[in-house]
Design an enzyme around this catalytic site. Sequence first.
Site, PDB file in Angstrom:
ATOM      1  N   SER A  18     -34.179-146.764  37.325  1.00  0.00           N
ATOM      2  CA  SER A  18     -34.736-145.525  36.646  1.00  0.00           C
ATOM      3  C   SER A  18     -34.928-145.740  34.863  1.00  0.00           C
ATOM      4  CB  SER A  18     -34.101-144.053  36.967  1.00  0.00           C
ATOM      5  OG  SER A  18     -34.731-142.664  36.196  1.00  0.00           O
ATOM      6  N   ASP A  39     -26.856-148.469  41.111  1.00  0.00           N
ATOM      7  CA  ASP A  39     -27.557-147.201  40.809  1.00  0.00           C
ATOM      8  C   ASP A  39     -26.722-146.188  42.140  1.00  0.00           C
ATOM      9  OD1 ASP A  39     -29.021-144.416  39.701  1.00  0.00           O
ATOM     10  OD2 ASP A  39     -29.830-146.021  38.466  1.00  0.00           O
ATOM     11  N   ASP A  65     -21.186-145.945  42.440  1.00  0.00           N
ATOM     12  CA  ASP A  65     -21.245-144.715  41.773  1.00  0.00           C
ATOM     13  C   ASP A  65     -20.035-145.174  40.546  1.00  0.00           C
ATOM     14  OD1 ASP A  65     -19.825-142.928  39.772  1.00  0.00           O
ATOM     15  OD2 ASP A  65     -19.227-141.623  41.510  1.00  0.00           O
ATOM     16  N   TYR A 158     -21.197-135.987  25.365  1.00  0.00           N
ATOM     17  CA  TYR A 158     -21.923-137.304  25.259  1.00  0.00           C
ATOM     18  C   TYR A 158     -21.960-138.012  24.281  1.00  0.00           C
ATOM     19  CZ  TYR A 158     -26.768-140.178  25.582  1.00  0.00           C
ATOM     20  OH  TYR A 158     -27.222-140.902  25.524  1.00  0.00           O
ATOM     21  N   LYS A 162     -20.655-141.985  23.209  1.00  0.00           N
ATOM     22  CA  LYS A 162     -21.571-142.754  23.287  1.00  0.00           C
ATOM     23  C   LYS A 162     -21.030-143.773  21.821  1.00  0.00           C
ATOM     24  CE  LYS A 162     -24.348-143.164  26.180  1.00  0.00           C
ATOM     25  NZ  LYS A 162     -24.977-144.118  27.092  1.00  0.00           N
TER      26      LYS A 162
END
Length: 296
Positions: A18, A39, A65, A158, A162
């Site tokens: 994706s 994926d 995973d 998130y 990162k």
Amino acid sequence: MNLLNLKNKTVIITGGASGIGKAAAILLASQGANIVIADLDQEGGSQLEHQLQSSGTKAIFHKTDVSNSHQVNELVEITLSTFDTIDILVNCAGVSGLSAYNDLIEEEWDWTLDTNLKGTHLLCNTVSKVMIEREIKGRIVNISSINDQIPVAGITAYATSKAAISGLSRSLALELAPYGINVNTIRPGAINTPMMKEILELPSLAKELLKQIPRGRIGRPEDVAKVILFLISDLAEWVTGAEIPVAGGMHLVGETSYLYYFEKEMQHEEKLPDIPFTRPWKNYNILDFINGHDEE
Ligand code: NAP
């Protein structure tokens, strides 16, 4: 002289079914690379495998995973038994919820950090051992985000993951340099992929985001894929430990609070975005500390 030199190189792309990972798979395949798509998305992965094979690429999809070390080991074994090498690793798999920090529950934190950070670590760790053992002058590209440095209300887990990916990449670049393995990080800004669908479909938020991108448009997955191609090619032979924003200048400006806009729209629509872990945050007084967003 072929400056890209990707023919018959084998690339593992996590999150390859994706968005950015898919665009990278298609671009690298067009340059002659063998593609391993790793994926969770069985349907998207199988479709892309078929599409790449139909256009003559040696490609496999392996449902993986990335946060599970057994599955990552299995992925590496299957890649080696199929292609006998791993030249390049591109870590694109990633997730994000949308919660006010005080609403953040343990499951969201674990899901985000396990997928983004632990997943990137497990792949780097397992694949770099193979590269070192086999004396492969490999290339690793990790996908971080401009949110590794720029905070956005609603995505604390998130942004933390990162920031850690960027830190991991710097340390890894240093440790792997003596083996001839380059490790680089891309920091995308807002890119139009399924991950950003709900954000970009909220008209007021999409309009605000556009104002924060000096180049004047939302990024495309291909914008990031092209920089991945550069970093894994011979053109970037002497580039390691780099952190490249691919953001149309968005990293120079900062980013608005996603929560603010959903909260504002919800007052009219009573509708929550379809983003994992999102819950109403009506008691969350975000308006008090967001500057520059006066009510119209
Ligand atoms: P995307 O279209 O949602 O693609 C991410 C892919 O990763 C999906 O196919 C997803 O599968 C897969 N995935 C999720 N959890 C996984 C796991 N545990 N193991 C293996 N695969 C897993 O998102 P994208 O925008 O292309 O994101 C790619 C990377 O770019 C991410 O690291 C993201 O944080 C980063 N990034 C994106 C943007 C942006 O604006 N889009 C900005 C900065 C950074 P499912 O759909 O089945 O979950």
